[in-house]
Every structure is written in structure tokens, then in C-alpha cells.
Scaffold this motif. Structure first.
Motif, PDB file in Angstrom:
ATOM      1  N   ASP A  30       0.848  -1.185   0.000  1.00 26.07           N
ATOM      2  CA  ASP A  30       0.000   0.000   0.000  1.00 26.07           C
ATOM      3  C   ASP A  30       0.892   1.247   0.000  1.00 26.07           C
ATOM      4  O   ASP A  30       1.674   1.443   0.935  1.00 26.07           O
ATOM      5  CB  ASP A  30      -0.906   0.000   1.234  1.00 26.07           C
ATOM      6  CG  ASP A  30      -1.956   1.086   1.203  1.00 26.07           C
ATOM      7  OD1 ASP A  30      -1.605   2.245   0.916  1.00 26.07           O
ATOM      8  OD2 ASP A  30      -3.130   0.781   1.474  1.00 26.07           O
ATOM      9  N   PRO A  31       0.797   2.085  -1.020  1.00 33.06           N
ATOM     10  CA  PRO A  31       1.689   3.251  -1.085  1.00 33.06           C
ATOM     11  C   PRO A  31       1.476   4.267   0.028  1.00 33.06           C
ATOM     12  O   PRO A  31       2.327   5.130   0.248  1.00 33.06           O
ATOM     13  CB  PRO A  31       1.353   3.860  -2.459  1.00 33.06           C
ATOM     14  CG  PRO A  31      -0.022   3.369  -2.778  1.00 33.06           C
ATOM     15  CD  PRO A  31      -0.110   1.998  -2.185  1.00 33.06           C
ATOM     16  N   GLY A  32       0.354   4.154   0.751  1.00 30.93           N
ATOM     17  CA  GLY A  32       0.091   5.088   1.841  1.00 30.93           C
ATOM     18  C   GLY A  32       0.516   4.581   3.197  1.00 30.93           C
ATOM     19  O   GLY A  32       0.286   5.245   4.219  1.00 30.93           O
ATOM     20  N   ILE A  33       1.125   3.386   3.247  1.00 25.60           N
ATOM     21  CA  ILE A  33       1.509   2.772   4.514  1.00 25.60           C
ATOM     22  C   ILE A  33       2.996   2.434   4.495  1.00 25.60           C
ATOM     23  O   ILE A  33       3.506   1.904   3.507  1.00 25.60           O
ATOM     24  CB  ILE A  33       0.696   1.494   4.785  1.00 25.60           C
ATOM     25  CG1 ILE A  33      -0.800   1.820   4.892  1.00 25.60           C
ATOM     26  CG2 ILE A  33       1.176   0.795   6.056  1.00 25.60           C
ATOM     27  CD1 ILE A  33      -1.688   0.584   4.993  1.00 25.60           C
ATOM     28  N   GLU A  34       3.674   2.725   5.589  1.00 22.79           N
ATOM     29  CA  GLU A  34       5.087   2.379   5.723  1.00 22.79           C
ATOM     30  C   GLU A  34       5.286   1.558   7.001  1.00 22.79           C
ATOM     31  O   GLU A  34       4.821   1.962   8.076  1.00 22.79           O
ATOM     32  CB  GLU A  34       5.940   3.639   5.788  1.00 22.79           C
ATOM     33  CG  GLU A  34       7.432   3.365   5.940  1.00 22.79           C
ATOM     34  CD  GLU A  34       8.251   4.630   6.083  1.00 22.79           C
ATOM     35  OE1 GLU A  34       9.500   4.531   6.066  1.00 22.79           O
ATOM     36  OE2 GLU A  34       7.647   5.718   6.232  1.00 22.79           O
ATOM     37  N   VAL A  35       5.938   0.411   6.905  1.00 24.47           N
ATOM     38  CA  VAL A  35       6.285  -0.387   8.086  1.00 24.47           C
ATOM     39  C   VAL A  35       7.622   0.126   8.594  1.00 24.47           C
ATOM     40  O   VAL A  35       8.656  -0.044   7.949  1.00 24.47           O
ATOM     41  CB  VAL A  35       6.365  -1.885   7.754  1.00 24.47           C
ATOM     42  CG1 VAL A  35       6.768  -2.672   8.998  1.00 24.47           C
ATOM     43  CG2 VAL A  35       5.036  -2.392   7.215  1.00 24.47           C
TER      44      VAL A  35
END
Length: 216
Positions: free
Chosen positions: A24-29
Motif C-alpha cells: 500500500d503506497p500510503g503505509i510504511e512499516v
């Protein structure tokens, strides 16, 4: 960008969730943790927006970890991910401040949706498990219902309308449409409701509303 942390003692689960969230381009782990102790340390170090939290882990379980995370100066939102459909640990996690729970076999698109919803201030509960869980722990508890009614009496009629829709699982956008309000006005009402009821999130407010018999 939503900064997330995965907390699970199973390396394969962490790997799978990291791959999913990374798609998901809107989420960063930005962090992963194997137990609650590590989760609290990493939340302090990395300023997490949303933590995906297992329940049963060594050293510190997900319930205790959720309470610790919510007590931080910059508390992340918490989504409990569990394999235990009606386990009382799930209810305890919500009471500790989790903003929702999902089963680990939830469709991947719903997990991504949950992260976005919770990050924006909404809640996300697995619908079947949530209803059964609330029925089990709340509808037969008369002292709790009386306390809930007392708290809700502090609300204005309009806030009561918002609470009913919130408890039914509607987002701020849904509530705005249903009541003919701006979404910013709904957010203000929700903040006032949480303060008046003495709760920290929408899930706890929804449980109080159900205790008081505002929703079925």
C-alpha cells in the motif's frame, strides 16, 4: 504516509503482514516487534501511527502492551489481530485502548482498510465477532448498563445521535451524511463524546452505548 508497527511473536506472520502493508503506497512499516516489551521500546523510538498487535506473546502480552502504548505521550492507534474469535482477551484488549480488532484470516484488503480507518480516527471491528463479543460481555451486565446510562446523560441530543451511529460502526463521513453535518463538525462531536464519557477511543464509546441500550 501511515507509520506502522507489526507486533507478533510468529516470524511468518510478521513477514506476511509486512509484505501486505508494504504493498500500500500510503503505509510504511517502520518497526517490527516480537513481544510487548519490544513494542513499547520501538514505539517510543519510531513515533508509530498504527500498531498491529497480536494478543498471546511471551514476556508481555498484547493486552498489557496496548495499555502501555496508549499511555505514551504520543500514543499509536492499535489494531488487535487475533486467531481467537470469542476469546475474552479480545474484549480486554479493546478495554485497554485498542481501536479495533480483526481476525488473522481477515481478507488482506480489509486489513489495509482497517489501517487507514484507524489512522484517520475511526474504528474497525470484525463484524460477526464484535457483535457476539459485545452480546456476551455487556447485555446482561445491569450495573455496567446503569453506569453507562449515567455517563450518556451528560450528552446533548445531537451528541447522542452521533453516538448511536458511531456505536453502529459508521465512520465520521457516514455520520456526516446521515445527520447533514460537516465531517469536521462530527469530529468535534466525537471528541466531546469521548471526553464526556471518560473513554479514550470510539470502541470504548460504542461499548458504553451498547451497555446503555442505545443500539441492539
Amino acid at each position: 504516509m501511515i507509520r506502522t508497527m507489526i507486533v507478533d511473536d510468529d516470524a511468518l506472520v510478521r513477514l506476511g503482514l509486512a509484505d501486505l502493508l508494504g504493498s500500500d503506497p500510503g503505509i510504511e512499516v517502520v518497526a517490527q516487534a516480537t513481544d510487548g516489551v519490544e513494542a513499547v521500546d520501538k514505539a517510543v523510538a519510531h513515533r508509530i501511527d498504527v500498531a498491529l498487535m497480536d494478543i498471546r506473546m511471551p514476556r508481555m502480552d498484547g493486552i498489557t502492551a496496548t495499555a502501555r502504548l496508549r499511555a505514551l505521550d504520543h500514543p499509536p492507534k492499535v489494531i488487535t489481530l487475533t486467531t481467537f474469535d470469542l476469546d475474552e482477551y479480545v474484549y480486554n484488549a479493546l478495554a485497554a485502548g485498542a481501536d479495533g480488532f480483526l481476525l488473522k484470516d481477515t481478507d488482506p484488503t480489509e486489513i489495509l482498510r482497517a489501517v487507514h480507518l484507524v489512522a484517520s480516527g475511526s474504528a474497525m471491528l470484525h463484524p460477526t465477532a464484535a457483535r457476539r463479543l459485545i452480546d456476551r460481555f455487556h447485555h446482561t451486565n445491569r450495573p455496567r448498563a446503569a453506569a453507562a446510562l449515567s455517563s450518556i446523560e451528560q450528552l446533548t441530543p445531537r451528541e447522542n445521535d452521533v453516538l448511536v451511529l458511531l456505536a453502529a460502526g459508521h465512520t465520521n463521513a457516514d455520520i456526516a451524511i446521515a445527520l447533514g453535518m460537516r465531517e469536521s463538525t462530527v469530529k468535534a462531536h466525537v471528541s466531546r463524546i469521548l471526553s464526556a464519557l471518560g473513554v479514550t477511543n470510539r470502541v470504548q464509546a460504542a461499548l458504553l452505548a451498547r451497555d446503555a441500550g442505545l443500539t441492539s
